[in-house]
Enzyme design. Structure first.
Site, short mmCIF file in Angstrom:
data_model
loop_
_atom_site.label_atom_id
_atom_site.label_comp_id
_atom_site.label_asym_id
_atom_site.label_seq_id
_atom_site.Cartn_x
_atom_site.Cartn_y
_atom_site.Cartn_z
N GLU A 247 42.72 38.91 28.68
CA GLU A 247 43.82 39.88 28.68
C GLU A 247 45.09 39.08 28.88
OE1 GLU A 247 43.75 42.95 28.07
OE2 GLU A 247 41.66 43.54 28.33
N CYS A 281 52.31 43.30 31.13
CA CYS A 281 51.99 42.58 29.89
C CYS A 281 52.17 43.45 28.65
CB CYS A 281 50.56 42.10 29.96
SG CYS A 281 49.44 43.40 30.44
P1 NAD Z 1 48.81 32.71 34.80
O1 NAD Z 1 48.17 32.54 33.47
O2 NAD Z 1 49.71 31.66 35.28
O3 NAD Z 1 47.68 32.84 35.93
C1 NAD Z 1 46.67 33.81 35.83
C2 NAD Z 1 45.48 33.35 36.64
O4 NAD Z 1 44.88 32.21 36.01
C3 NAD Z 1 45.80 32.93 38.06
O5 NAD Z 1 44.78 33.41 38.91
C4 NAD Z 1 45.77 31.42 37.98
O6 NAD Z 1 45.43 30.79 39.20
C5 NAD Z 1 44.69 31.19 36.96
N1 NAD Z 1 44.75 29.93 36.25
C6 NAD Z 1 45.86 29.23 35.89
N2 NAD Z 1 45.49 28.13 35.21
C7 NAD Z 1 44.14 28.14 35.12
C8 NAD Z 1 43.18 27.29 34.52
N3 NAD Z 1 43.53 26.18 33.88
N4 NAD Z 1 41.88 27.62 34.61
C9 NAD Z 1 41.50 28.74 35.24
N5 NAD Z 1 42.35 29.58 35.84
C10 NAD Z 1 43.67 29.29 35.77
O7 NAD Z 1 49.48 34.12 34.74
P2 NAD Z 1 50.39 34.85 35.84
O8 NAD Z 1 51.68 34.13 35.92
O9 NAD Z 1 49.60 35.06 37.09
O10 NAD Z 1 50.58 36.27 35.16
C11 NAD Z 1 51.50 36.52 34.16
C12 NAD Z 1 50.82 36.51 32.80
O11 NAD Z 1 49.69 37.37 32.80
C13 NAD Z 1 51.74 37.05 31.73
O12 NAD Z 1 51.67 36.26 30.57
C14 NAD Z 1 51.18 38.43 31.45
O13 NAD Z 1 51.44 38.92 30.18
C15 NAD Z 1 49.73 38.23 31.67
N6 NAD Z 1 49.11 39.52 31.97
C16 NAD Z 1 48.30 40.11 31.04
C17 NAD Z 1 47.73 41.34 31.29
C18 NAD Z 1 46.80 42.01 30.30
O14 NAD Z 1 46.05 42.87 30.71
N7 NAD Z 1 46.82 41.68 29.05
C19 NAD Z 1 48.00 41.99 32.50
C20 NAD Z 1 48.84 41.37 33.41
C21 NAD Z 1 49.38 40.13 33.13
#
Ligand code: NAD
Length: 478
Positions: A247, A281
């Site tokens: 997502e 998002c």
């Molecule tokens: P992010 O991608 O920085 O982090 C998300 C999660 O992934 C965190 O728990 C982080 O610790 C983990 N993570 C980061 N790098 C990783 C790796 N290499 N391997 C495994 N895990 C890793 O995102 P964010 O800043 O927390 O959230 C914002 C983003 O999330 C935006 O792009 C937003 O659009 C997206 N988002 C999408 C949805 C959806 O349902 N489509 C909903 C909410 C947010």
């Protein structure tokens, strides 16, 4: 100071080893309010082992028995709605009024919905000359959820509920910014009688996320996060061939036709941009307005946006709370500077705010750009803050083509009074979720997810249950 501890085997982990600590701050004040103990590889191994043993017993129960416990869990979460909402405010800095009415109940409802499906799940039966067959959906084993920080309750429950209902164990890694809601959900599920070891919470950053992806004992990852993170998750999960649901981000269009109910259209555009201070998002950040109503529409947007109160997330009169962090606020402000440089016309907002009593928080005015065009970075890239880009169009065909001209495909919306147009345009828009005369509504029996760079797989609804199971087909020669 409160210490947030990892959770496995039905209780907080009292580690004999010294675990690394991370400060948790309240986004509305910038104050450190807790310290999070971060899980290490050894704790991950131990948690996967305990989860696997709990999962085998859980999967052996009948769907009715699992469903009964899931229903109790849903009920317990509903009873704790206000408490969870207050924690969510401390986690995210979002408005209490939003958390209590939207995010948190959507998590509890996912448990209720999954409970009903656990009780009614069944397979198919087939007969051929001299043979009989049946298919069933079997659990995957230990599944993991990796969360973003914007909807911690919903993300935790949308992933855990379908996983548990279908007989899996679950490990949640919340975003490092938002540990509080997850910790309380773990306690509530235990109070509801969920057997120990089935719902686990491990805290950590991308390193723990990567270790989860690589762990051979974990069968599936569901990520809510950014596009680049999604790609890394796929790479990291490849060696163990995990199932993956992604997502990811979005840059959704909202098409406002001149025949629309004007007030509804203006309010939909505002809600689809400024809810959760724009940290959603699926938000419709590209607002395409039919040329004939553009001047009136811009004037109404400006008037209503300037009347929005930004400040204390607990104040029922606030319309926007805080952004998650100083770094994220800076990223959003950088996009405002980029928009100005690209020639977009700022009609309101664009600046950081320091509400009295919350001067250390990360607040920003609702921001609207007019005179945008399709190639601007503010129109193409996800900003994830309270920044709306308004574009105009002359014909339906043009609006559809430009709305679809995006690498993302999460949400899309349109506002019109013309029923035939509503169906025609909805069919032509490319996105996982389309909303007509509304935006961002996702009842528990409704799927949510995207295509293209917005990821794949669906959360919520019966579709989510499919993604935590695989089909087993048994053929019997009679
Ligand atoms: P992010 O991608 O920085 O982090 C998300 C999660 O992934 C965190 O728990 C982080 O610790 C983990 N993570 C980061 N790098 C990783 C790796 N290499 N391997 C495994 N895990 C890793 O995102 P964010 O800043 O927390 O959230 C914002 C983003 O999330 C935006 O792009 C937003 O659009 C997206 N988002 C999408 C949805 C959806 O349902 N489509 C909903 C909410 C947010």
């Amino acid at each position: 100071m409160q210490k947030i501890r990892n959770w496995n085997a039905g209780g907080p982990v009292d580690s004999a080893r010294a675990l690394r600590l991370l400060d948790k701050t309240y986004p509305a004040t910038g104050e450190v309010i807790a310290q999070i103990e971060l899980a290490d590889d050894q704790l991950l191994d131990e948690t996967v082992r305990l989860a696997k043993s709990a999962q085998e017993k859980w999967a052996a129960l009948s769907g009715q028995e699992r469903g009964r416990i899931m229903a109790r869990a849903g009920q317990r979460l509903i009873e704790a709605n206000e408490e969870l909402a207050a924690l969510e405010v401390r986690d995210v800095g979002k408005l209490y009024s939003e958390a209590v009415s939207g995010d948190v109940p959507s998590g509890s409802e996912a448990f209720e919905f999954a409970a009903a499906l656990a009780m009614t799940q069944s397979g198919t039966a087939h007969r051929w000359p001299g043979a009989l067959g049946y298919t069933e959906r079997v659990p995957l084993g230990v599944c993991a959820g990796i969360g973003a920080w914007n909807y911690p309750a919903q993300i935790a429950c949308w992933k855990a509920a379908p996983a548990l209902a279908t007989g899996n164990a679950f490990i949640l890694k919340p975003a490092e910014e938002t540990p509080l809601v997850a910790a309380r959900i773990a306690e509530l599920l235990a109070e509801a009688g969920l057997p120990d070891g089935l719902f686990n919470v491990l805290y950590g950053d991308h390193e723990l996320g990567a270790a989860i992806c690589r762990h051979p004992g974990i069968a599936k990852i569901s990520l809510t996060g950014g596009v680049e993170t999604g790609k890394l998750i796929l790479e990291q999960s490849a060696a163990s061939l995990k199932k993956v649901t992604l997502e990811l981000g979005g840059k959704a269009p909202l098409l406002v036709f001149a025949d629309a109910d004007f007030d509804l259209a203006v309010q939909t555009a505002l809600d689809a941009n400024f809810y959760t201070a724009g940290e959603v998002c699926s938000n419709a950040t590209r607002v395409f307005v039919e040329q004939a109503i553009l001047p009136d529409f811009l004037a109404a947007l400006k008037e209503r946006a300037e009347a929005m109160q930004v400040g204390d997330p607990m104040d029922p009169n606030s319309h926007l709370g805080a952004l998650i962090s100083a770094a994220h606020l800076q990223k959003v402000l950088d996009f405002v500077a980029i928009g100005k440089k690209e020639g977009a016309r700022l009609i309101c907002g664009g600046e950081q705010l320091f509400p009295p009593g919350f001067e250390g928080g990360h607040f920003m005015m609702p921001t609207i750009f007019a005179d945008c065009h399709d190639q601007m970075r503010i129109v193409r890239e996800e900003i994830f803050g309270p920044v709306m880009s308004v574009l105009s169009f002359d014909s339906e065909e043009e609006a559809i083509a430009r709305a679809n001209d995006s690498d993302f495909g999460l949400g899309a919306g349109l506002v019109t009074r013309d029923l035939a147009r509503a169906h025609r345009v909805a069919a032509a828009l490319k996105a996982g979720n389309i909303w007509v005369n509304s935006y961002n509504l996702i009842p528990p029996d409704w799927p949510f997810g995207g295509s293209g760079q917005s990821g794949f797989g669906r959360e919520s609804s019966a579709f989510a249950l499919e993604s935590y199971t695989e089909v087993k087909a048994t053929y019997i020669q009679l």
